[in-house]
Design a protein around this motif. Structure first.
Motif, PDB file in Angstrom:
ATOM      1  N   ARG A 174      36.786 126.171 -25.063  1.00 40.32           N
ATOM      2  CA  ARG A 174      37.413 124.985 -25.578  1.00 40.32           C
ATOM      3  C   ARG A 174      36.378 123.853 -25.748  1.00 40.32           C
ATOM      4  NH1 ARG A 174      41.736 126.524 -22.317  1.00 40.32           N
ATOM      5  NH2 ARG A 174      41.088 125.597 -20.777  1.00 40.32           N
ATOM      6  N   TYR A 175      35.398 123.946 -24.842  1.00 40.49           N
ATOM      7  CA  TYR A 175      34.357 122.619 -24.979  1.00 40.49           C
ATOM      8  C   TYR A 175      33.242 123.125 -26.132  1.00 40.49           C
ATOM      9  CZ  TYR A 175      30.588 119.678 -23.970  1.00 40.49           C
ATOM     10  OH  TYR A 175      29.498 118.625 -23.838  1.00 40.49           O
ATOM     11  N   PHE A 176      32.747 124.354 -26.007  1.00 39.95           N
ATOM     12  CA  PHE A 176      31.768 124.782 -26.867  1.00 39.95           C
ATOM     13  C   PHE A 176      32.045 125.074 -28.251  1.00 39.95           C
ATOM     14  CE2 PHE A 176      29.216 125.011 -22.864  1.00 39.95           C
ATOM     15  CZ  PHE A 176      28.219 124.672 -23.412  1.00 39.95           C
ATOM     16  N   GLY A 177      33.633 125.373 -28.223  1.00 40.99           N
ATOM     17  CA  GLY A 177      34.163 125.648 -29.520  1.00 40.99           C
ATOM     18  C   GLY A 177      33.952 124.694 -30.442  1.00 40.99           C
ATOM     19  N   GLU A 178      34.309 123.169 -29.964  1.00 43.06           N
ATOM     20  CA  GLU A 178      34.199 121.968 -30.605  1.00 43.06           C
ATOM     21  C   GLU A 178      32.597 121.710 -30.785  1.00 43.06           C
ATOM     22  OE1 GLU A 178      36.508 117.992 -30.485  1.00 43.06           O
ATOM     23  OE2 GLU A 178      35.457 118.522 -28.866  1.00 43.06           O
ATOM     24  N   ALA A 179      31.982 122.042 -29.587  1.00 44.63           N
ATOM     25  CA  ALA A 179      30.439 121.521 -29.927  1.00 44.63           C
ATOM     26  C   ALA A 179      29.657 122.324 -30.828  1.00 44.63           C
ATOM     27  CB  ALA A 179      30.015 121.720 -28.429  1.00 44.63           C
ATOM     28  N   SER A 180      29.880 123.606 -30.945  1.00 48.55           N
ATOM     29  CA  SER A 180      28.976 124.505 -31.504  1.00 48.55           C
ATOM     30  C   SER A 180      28.371 124.102 -32.852  1.00 48.55           C
ATOM     31  CB  SER A 180      29.609 125.924 -31.821  1.00 48.55           C
ATOM     32  OG  SER A 180      30.940 125.788 -32.790  1.00 48.55           O
ATOM     33  N   TYR A 181      29.304 123.380 -33.786  1.00 47.45           N
ATOM     34  CA  TYR A 181      28.691 123.054 -35.132  1.00 47.45           C
ATOM     35  C   TYR A 181      27.675 121.683 -35.073  1.00 47.45           C
ATOM     36  CZ  TYR A 181      29.176 121.596 -39.829  1.00 47.45           C
ATOM     37  OH  TYR A 181      28.535 121.206 -41.415  1.00 47.45           O
TER      38      TYR A 181
END
Length: 386
Positions: free
Chosen positions: A300-307
């Motif tokens: 959930r955190y890195f799914g948003e952060a990846s871009y």
């Protein structure tokens, strides 16, 4: 009759494996671009002396399938997006998510890479960053062509989204769904999924240089089509082990022959690149489907952060690399410092400077923060307490 629905239902729920693969591909960039500093065969913004043959072999293997994976996942994301959006809504979202970050990144994120590259490759270079900045837009000054850095991917993705939209809309209609169904029926037969490498080979042979737009466009279209019928996924599942084995063996044999002087490295290059890429993608997608269909706090955190991490990471690596390559130490300690420090710094920049305000979120292609009313906040607190 809706062939797609009756014969090979497409996913109706969120595919966490796709989210995981996007996150893991982004995290792999930290290794890939850190290792590029020690790469033997093509120049990077910063280059260590000496280079490293083992790191170069690993990086070259990753290079075969890494960017194709990004485009394929983006095509799959377009399939999900167009299930809930009209064509106009989809294009507007692409402008916000892709064009705005590209333009912002071109003005703010990429120029330091060119500046530190000039300082690295020209020891007598004495301009300050602000003296250099207007020259960033002069290709003759910075190396003969305009350099978008790693943001070429975002520009290509924006253009592909617009160019492929008529095709994607046609495939949503009944006739298009029947076509996808027939394709899924054919490629679900034993071994047939491997034949999808053939169009990739043909387009990779088009002499457009790197990055070759038609080569990457086909991965984007593949991503949309492969997610549209479950039978493609089932075929990928059945072939993942053989594809992984073939991809690794072909690469290892090719490296051995080239290193031994028995083979010209450029001989049938489009065929070798495309075949290894497609085989490895089948393996990545297949094992992703098997092992990564779950969610947790990390995703959930890195799914948003990846871009945003994608946008920021290379500049941090280049700036760090500029200083670390000057150290009098070995390749592996330098790689370790660049890799760990670049990830930590990029993550801090994202967490403190990007994700917390709607202005910065907009510039990095993120969705705005959710507005929390007192009633919603109280309900969340009660849920957490319960």
């Amino acid at each position: 009759m809706n062939t797609q629905t009756n014969l090979g239902s497409a996913p109706s729920t969120r595919r966490y494996d796709i989210d995981w693969l996007r996150v893991l591909a982004t995290l792999l960039l930290f290794y890939f671009h850190s290792a590029k500093i020690f790469y033997q065969w093509s120049p990077f913004y910063i280059l260590n002396d000496p280079t490293s043959r083992p790191l170069s072999y690993i990086s070259l293997f990753i290079e075969h399938w890494h960017m194709p994976l990004f485009f394929l996942l983006a095509g799959a994301a377009s399939w999900f997006a167009l299930r809930r959006r009209s064509a106009g809504q989809y294009l507007l979202e692409r402008v916000k998510r892709l064009l705005v970050p590209y333009l912002f990144g071109l003005l703010v994120i990429v120029p330091p890479q060119l500046y530190f590259a000039l300082r690295h490759h020209r020891p007598d270079y004495a301009e300050s960053y602000w003296q250099f900045y207007p020259r960033f837009f002069d290709p003759d000054y910075t190396g003969g062509k305009f350099d978008m850095g790693h943001l070429w991917f975002i520009l290509f993705l924006f253009l592909f989204s617009a160019l492929a939209l008529p095709l994607f809309l046609a495939l949503k209609r009944d006739r298009g769904q029947r076509l996808v169904g027939r394709l899924a029926g054919f490629f679900s037969k034993p071994g047939m999924i491997l034949l999808l490498a053939l169009p990739i080979m043909l387009l990779n042979a088009v002499p457009l240089g790197y990055p070759n737009p038609v080569y990457f466009l086909i991965y984007f279209v593949y991503g949309y089509i492969l997610i549209a019928d479950e039978r493609f996924g089932q075929a990928i599942d059945r072939h993942k082990l053989v594809a992984l084995s073939l991809g690794v063996v072909i690469y290892a044999v090719w490296i051995g022959l080239v290193t031994g002087g028995f083979l010209d490295p450029d001989l049938l290059k489009p065929v070798r690149e495309s075949l290894i890429a497609w085989l490895c993608l089948i393996a990545v997608l297949g094992y992703g489907r098997r092992l990564l269909n779950f969610t947790n706090g990390f995703l959930r955190y890195f799914g948003e952060a990846s871009y945003p991490l994608y946008i920021l990471h290379q500049t941090v690596i280049v700036v760090l690399g500029f200083y670390v390559v000057q150290w009098n130490t070995g390749v592996l300690p330098k790689l370790f410092v660049i890799l760990v420090a670049s990830f930590g710094i990029t993550l801090v920049l994202y967490d403190l400077l990007v994700r917390r305000t709607n202005v910065t979120r907009f510039l990095f292609g993120m969705r705005p923060l959710r507005k929390t009313t007192p009633e919603v906040s109280e309900a969340r607190q009660e849920k957490a307490a319960g």
